[in-house]
Design an enzyme around this catalytic site. Structure first.
Site, short mmCIF file in Angstrom:
data_model
loop_
_atom_site.label_atom_id
_atom_site.label_comp_id
_atom_site.label_asym_id
_atom_site.label_seq_id
_atom_site.Cartn_x
_atom_site.Cartn_y
_atom_site.Cartn_z
N TYR A 75 0.84 -1.21 0.00
CA TYR A 75 0.00 0.00 0.00
C TYR A 75 0.87 1.25 0.00
O TYR A 75 0.67 2.17 -0.79
CB TYR A 75 -0.92 -0.01 1.22
N PHE A 127 -6.53 19.80 -25.10
CA PHE A 127 -7.24 18.58 -25.44
C PHE A 127 -8.63 18.65 -24.80
O PHE A 127 -8.83 19.40 -23.85
CB PHE A 127 -6.44 17.37 -24.93
N ASP A 128 -9.59 17.85 -25.31
CA ASP A 128 -10.97 18.08 -24.83
C ASP A 128 -11.17 17.79 -23.34
O ASP A 128 -11.90 18.52 -22.68
CB ASP A 128 -12.02 17.40 -25.72
N ASP A 218 1.54 19.12 -21.53
CA ASP A 218 0.60 17.99 -21.54
C ASP A 218 1.27 16.99 -22.48
O ASP A 218 1.18 17.08 -23.69
CB ASP A 218 -0.76 18.46 -22.06
N ALA A 220 1.38 13.66 -23.24
CA ALA A 220 0.92 12.31 -23.58
C ALA A 220 1.75 11.70 -24.71
O ALA A 220 2.02 10.50 -24.72
CB ALA A 220 -0.56 12.35 -23.98
N LYS A 261 -0.81 6.65 -23.71
CA LYS A 261 -0.24 6.95 -25.02
C LYS A 261 1.24 6.53 -25.02
O LYS A 261 1.53 5.35 -25.08
CB LYS A 261 -0.39 8.44 -25.35
N HIS A 452 -21.54 12.50 -29.52
CA HIS A 452 -21.04 11.42 -30.38
C HIS A 452 -21.07 10.05 -29.70
O HIS A 452 -21.16 9.03 -30.36
CB HIS A 452 -19.64 11.73 -30.90
C1 PLP Z 1 -5.54 11.33 -23.80
C2 PLP Z 1 -5.16 12.70 -23.47
C3 PLP Z 1 -5.52 13.30 -22.26
C4 PLP Z 1 -6.45 12.62 -21.26
O1 PLP Z 1 -5.90 11.45 -20.78
P1 PLP Z 1 -6.78 10.18 -20.36
O2 PLP Z 1 -5.72 9.19 -19.99
O3 PLP Z 1 -7.59 9.77 -21.55
O4 PLP Z 1 -7.61 10.57 -19.21
C5 PLP Z 1 -5.08 14.57 -22.00
N1 PLP Z 1 -4.33 15.25 -22.88
C6 PLP Z 1 -3.95 14.71 -24.06
C7 PLP Z 1 -3.11 15.48 -25.00
C8 PLP Z 1 -4.36 13.42 -24.40
O5 PLP Z 1 -4.02 12.91 -25.57
#
Ligand code: PLP
Length: 460
Positions: A75, A127-128, A218, A220, A261, A452
């Site tokens: 833990y 990102f959204d 960000d 990813a 990613k 969507h």
């Molecule tokens: C996928 C993504 C996120 C969100 O991450 P999740 O793991 O899907 O919650 C944030 N920013 C970017 C650029 C992404 O591609």
């Protein structure tokens, strides 16, 4: 290794295999009807080539699966946490490392701490999920994409860049004290997976420093971005990608990552920063929803696999295969007369349905019609980024189309081979010959939130 051959050789051999979902055309006709022409409603087993997303869909290596067995499930203070922390710290150079279960958890926590009414977050493009979390906190998410980023026909090396002059005008207008953060999304997911140049990152960093605004990445797809810098930016050709990635992180005061990613895992993420005061507040929220500091909503084995993935993703043979595969798909589609967003991004190819199907009006969802046609023709699943996702009605109930009608064919990491891609190109080519036969759709049911995912449609 220099690769002079045309064949994209997958830089791995296959130890575990999964069957693809073969179906007949008759079955797919029925499945589409049952799914109300919404591909989110199709069972994955009934998809032959699944290009819905590159998020969490990658294949782990033998080494990562080994790590899964070695994972320490204690833990508190698990060995796997320290392996993870050390790996993230080595890559990013940041001091405070906070694990989370995926990217949006990092966003929720960070913007709960620094967001709020009257504040603005500035970015090349949010990102959204980032935008949603910024706005949920009460703050506003402002995008400053480079000029020309939305000109899909124009090829440019770094269409993910930020418009630094526009950012500066905005800072002067609103006051730096109301802007707690600038975030650069690398690669720029919302704008087709296009990379950000090091030169642009440096200019943004210089701007942020001048106004005292912290800069986060960000990140990813940091490795794909770093590889694009190596391929396309002057002075980086001979530099190892790992060094380029480290140089990107050196410019930042913090970052967050959806590890689904470029960390080559199916779940995971982290938030990292130098600001100890912010980190302390973030950890308090972490305990509330994600878990204790040393696991943050993940199992020990997840942290172990994530740490290994962060190393593996910087292998240049892998990155060559990855970026070449997207480019190869893009080139193949163009040859078959299928217009795409140029140039192909790192994690996929975006078909320009507005250009491909000019006979379908926006209110009949040309990109969704194309996505359904791709499934019907070849069992391929892409995702619509167009009027179904972004269409709106104004206060008077008038229809407002989305500015773009795209179908994204995302590439899961290390999952498909060149022959799978050849198949996708062949199916798209077959559709191109008979594209006039593709009919638009009409909406039966569209919810106001994230339409969507739940929309029900039928063909005209
Ligand atoms: C996928 C993504 C996120 C969100 O991450 P999740 O793991 O899907 O919650 C944030 N920013 C970017 C650029 C992404 O591609």
């Amino acid at each position: 290794m220099e690769w002079k051959w045309k064949t994209i050789i997958e830089p791995f051999k296959i130890k575990t295999v999964e069957p693809l979902g073969f179906t007949t055309r008759e079955e797919r006709v029925r499945l589409l009807e049952q799914a109300h022409y919404n591909l989110f409603n199709i069972r994955a087993e009934k998809v032959l080539i699944d290009m819905l997303t590159d998020s969490g869909t990658g294949a782990m290596s033998a080494d990562q699966w080994g790590g899964i067995m070695r994972g320490d499930e204690s833990y508190a203070g698990a060995r796997s946490y320290y392996n993870f922390e050390e790996q993230v710290r080595e890559l990013t150079g940041l001091r405070e490392i906070i694990p989370v279960h995926q990217g949006r958890a990092a966003e929720k926590i960070l913007f709960s701490v620094i967001g709020g009414k009257g504040r603005y977050i500035i970015s090349n493009s949010h990102f959204d999920t980032t935008r949603a979390n910024v706005e949920y906190s009460g703050a506003q998410a402002m995008d400053f994409p480079a000029k020309g980023a939305l000109d899909f026909d124009k090829t440019a090396p770094f269409k993910g860049d930020a418009d630094v002059a526009a950012m500066e005008r905005f800072i002067k207008d609103k006051g730096a004290e109301n802007i707690p953060l600038c975030v650069m999304t690398v690669t720029n997911n919302s704008l087709g997976g296009q990379p950000v140049s090091m030169a642009n990152l440096k200019k943004v960093q210089e701007l942020c420093r001048r106004y005292g605004i912290p800069l986060f990445l960000d990140c990813a797809r940091f490795a794909e971005n770093a590889y694009f810098i190596k391929l396309r930016e002057k002075g980086y050709n001979q530099r190892p990608v790992k060094e380029i990635a480290e140089e990107m992180f050196e410019l930042a005061d913090g970052c967050w990552m959806s590890s689904k990613k470029d960390a080559l895992v199916n779940i995971g993420g982290f938030l990292a920063m130098n600001n100890a005061e912010w980190a302390q507040k973030c950890r308090q929220l972490l305990i509330l929803t994600e878990g204790f500091n040393t696991y943050g909503g993940l199992a020990g084995r997840d942290l172990e696999a994530l740490a290994i993935g962060l190393r593996e993703v910087l292998d240049e043979n892998y990155l060559h295969y990855r970026i070449r595969s997207s480019a190869y798909l893009g080139e193949g589609l163009i040859k078959k007369g299928v217009p795409i967003v140029n140039p192909p991004g790192g994690h996929g190819v975006y078909i320009n349905a507005k250009k491909f199907l000019p006979h379908i009006k926006p209110q009949n969802f040309p990109a969704q019609a194309l996505a359904c046609a791709l499934y019907l023709e070849g069992g391929i699943r892409g995702v619509e980024i167009g009027t179904l996702m972004f269409g709106r009605r104004d206060a008077k109930g008038n229809f407002i189309a989305a500015p773009m009608e795209l179908v994204r064919l995302a590439m899961p990491r290390r999952v498909y081979t060149q022959s799978h891609i050849d198949y996708v190109i062949e199916v798209c080519g077959s559709l191109a010959k008979d594209k006039k036969k593709i009919r638009g759709l009409e909406a039966l049911e569209v919810s106001p939130i994230l339409p969507h995912f739940t929309a029900k449609l039928r063909p005209l």
